[in-house]
Write an enzyme that holds these catalytic residues in place. Structure first.
Site, PDB file in Angstrom:
ATOM      1  CB  SER A 181      41.560  41.887  41.832  1.00  0.00           C
ATOM      2  OG  SER A 181      41.569  41.862  40.426  1.00  0.00           O
ATOM      3  CB  THR A 182      41.989  37.333  40.381  1.00  0.00           C
ATOM      4  OG1 THR A 182      42.469  38.239  39.399  1.00  0.00           O
ATOM      5  CG2 THR A 182      41.755  35.974  39.759  1.00  0.00           C
ATOM      6  CG  HIS A 207      40.378  45.235  40.344  1.00  0.00           C
ATOM      7  ND1 HIS A 207      41.637  44.743  40.611  1.00  0.00           N
ATOM      8  CD2 HIS A 207      40.369  46.507  40.807  1.00  0.00           C
ATOM      9  CE1 HIS A 207      42.350  45.679  41.226  1.00  0.00           C
ATOM     10  NE2 HIS A 207      41.605  46.753  41.356  1.00  0.00           N
ATOM     11  CG  MET A 300      47.724  39.290  38.868  1.00  0.00           C
ATOM     12  SD  MET A 300      48.319  37.672  38.476  1.00  0.00           S
ATOM     13  CE  MET A 300      49.662  38.064  37.372  1.00  0.00           C
ATOM     14  CG  ASP A 303      44.487  48.772  42.746  1.00  0.00           C
ATOM     15  OD1 ASP A 303      44.987  49.869  43.089  1.00  0.00           O
ATOM     16  OD2 ASP A 303      43.277  48.635  42.475  1.00  0.00           O
TER      17      ASP A 303
END
Length: 358
Positions: A181-182, A207, A300, A303
């Site tokens: 993600s991030t 993401h 973050m 997930d």
């Protein structure tokens, strides 16, 4: 409590007002200023520098990307891009991610005020993620909760494997599943550009909003020896091919005789995400078992942590990214806490791990 100081840069007065109002409702965030373009922003920020910048891309006098590059060179600051959801804007926003932006919040061309009010919790989460970002990692690549929103698990899309069912036997057909993600766009680029053309077939959840993943895949395909493309339902997972889950859709691995294929479906948000890493990892655990390698990287939240544990329980090799190379050590930390990772490796070791899994 020390608050996260935020500065908003957008040429729309409505966006500046609504964004400021949405962020100011969070008890741990303080909007210290706004500006209609980057040059005004620089004048104001030199007097009180923010912890996080919320930045539009298309603005007068100086565009957001040029501003971001200048900031990351002179005074690295975590930045959240707030950009319109268009195909053209997708390419521009990916340029911003490459320049060091931490996160993307998409906004429509019309109804921006209502949209930002509805997406206020996403905006707050993005700012909090940016505030925790490892600026050293960003440079090299270049809380108090809100009232909880529903957080579904992978059960909402794919049922867990029934107790007593045996994972499939080991074969020579291997699959690598990656979730991030991030900070993941930079991390994926670092891994995929280091891989040779012949490597295990790969399925990836990054993401990212709808419309952005196709451009992201195209960009990676231009610079990698492996083939990279946005996944479509029915695509085979084969050596030398990387399939990236499309934004706004879940991706699952399935077994079709002796072949692996992906399914791309609609469904509810899982762990507040669609695509969800947990959905992908659970499907890989069920379809590939010990023939899979699962890797969870910077991001973050949590997930993918439970999905990686399901992969490990099914006999798969599992890896979490080490904190030293994460932009945000959230998802890997949760996976490690659950005992989901057999190995903890820095980003620079991931490509070799994948190559030797063939």
């Amino acid at each position: 409590m020390t608050k996260i100081r935020v500065f908003v840069v957008d040429d729309s007065a409505v966006v500046r007002q609504v964004t400021s109002e949405a962020l100011s409702k969070a008890p741990d965030i303080e909007v210290i200023g706004t500006a209609s373009d980057p040059l005004f922003a620089l004048e104001k920020m030199t007097k009180a520098w923010p912890d996080v910048i919320v930045l539009d891309v298309e603005m007068p006098r100086m565009d957001g990307i040029s501003f971001l590059k200048r900031i990351m060179k002179e005074h690295p600051t975590p930045t959240v891009i707030c950009s319109s959801l268009t195909e053209q804007g997708a390419q521009t926003t990916l340029d911003a991610l490459s320049a060091g932006a931490v996160e993307i919040i998409t906004k429509p061309k019309s109804g921006v005020g209502d949209f930002l009010r509805d997406a206020s919790s996403d905006l707050v989460r993005a700012v909090r993620a940016a505030a925790r970002a490892n600026l050293h990692r960003l440079a090299r690549a270049n809380a108090v909760p809100l009232p909880p929103s529903p957080k579904l698990t992978a059960d909402a899309v794919l049922a867990a494997r029934q107790a007593g069912r045996v994972a499939m036997p080991k074969t020579t057909d291997r699959v690598v599943a990656i979730g991030t993600s991030t900070g993941g766009t930079q991390a994926l680029q670092a891994i995929l550009t280091a891989l040779p053309a012949v490597c295990p077939g790969m399925v990836v959840v990054q993401h990212m909003p709808e419309k952005f993943t196709a451009q992201f895949a195209q960009r990676l395909n231009q610079i990698c020896a492996v083939e990279v493309r946005e996944a479509k339902a029915g695509d085979r997972v084969i050596h030398g091919l990387v399939l990236i889950a499309p934004g706004g859709r879940h991706m699952m691995l399935k077994r079709n005789g002796a072949q692996y294929v992906v399914d791309v479906i609609d469904g509810p948000l899982v762990n507040r995400h669609r695509p969800s890493v947990d959905v992908l990892f659970r499907s890989v655990a069920q379809a590939a078992g010990q023939n899979a390698l699962g890797i969870i990287m910077t991001g973050m939240g949590d997930d993918g942590a439970r999905g990686l544990k399901e992969m490990r329980d099914a006999g798969a090799e599992t890896v979490a990214e080490d904190e030293s190379t994460c932009v945000v050590f959230g998802m890997p930390m949760e996976a490690i806490r659950l005992g989901a990772a057999k190995k903890i490796l820095p980003l620079g070791a991931m490509a070799s791990e994948i190559e030797h899994f063939l």
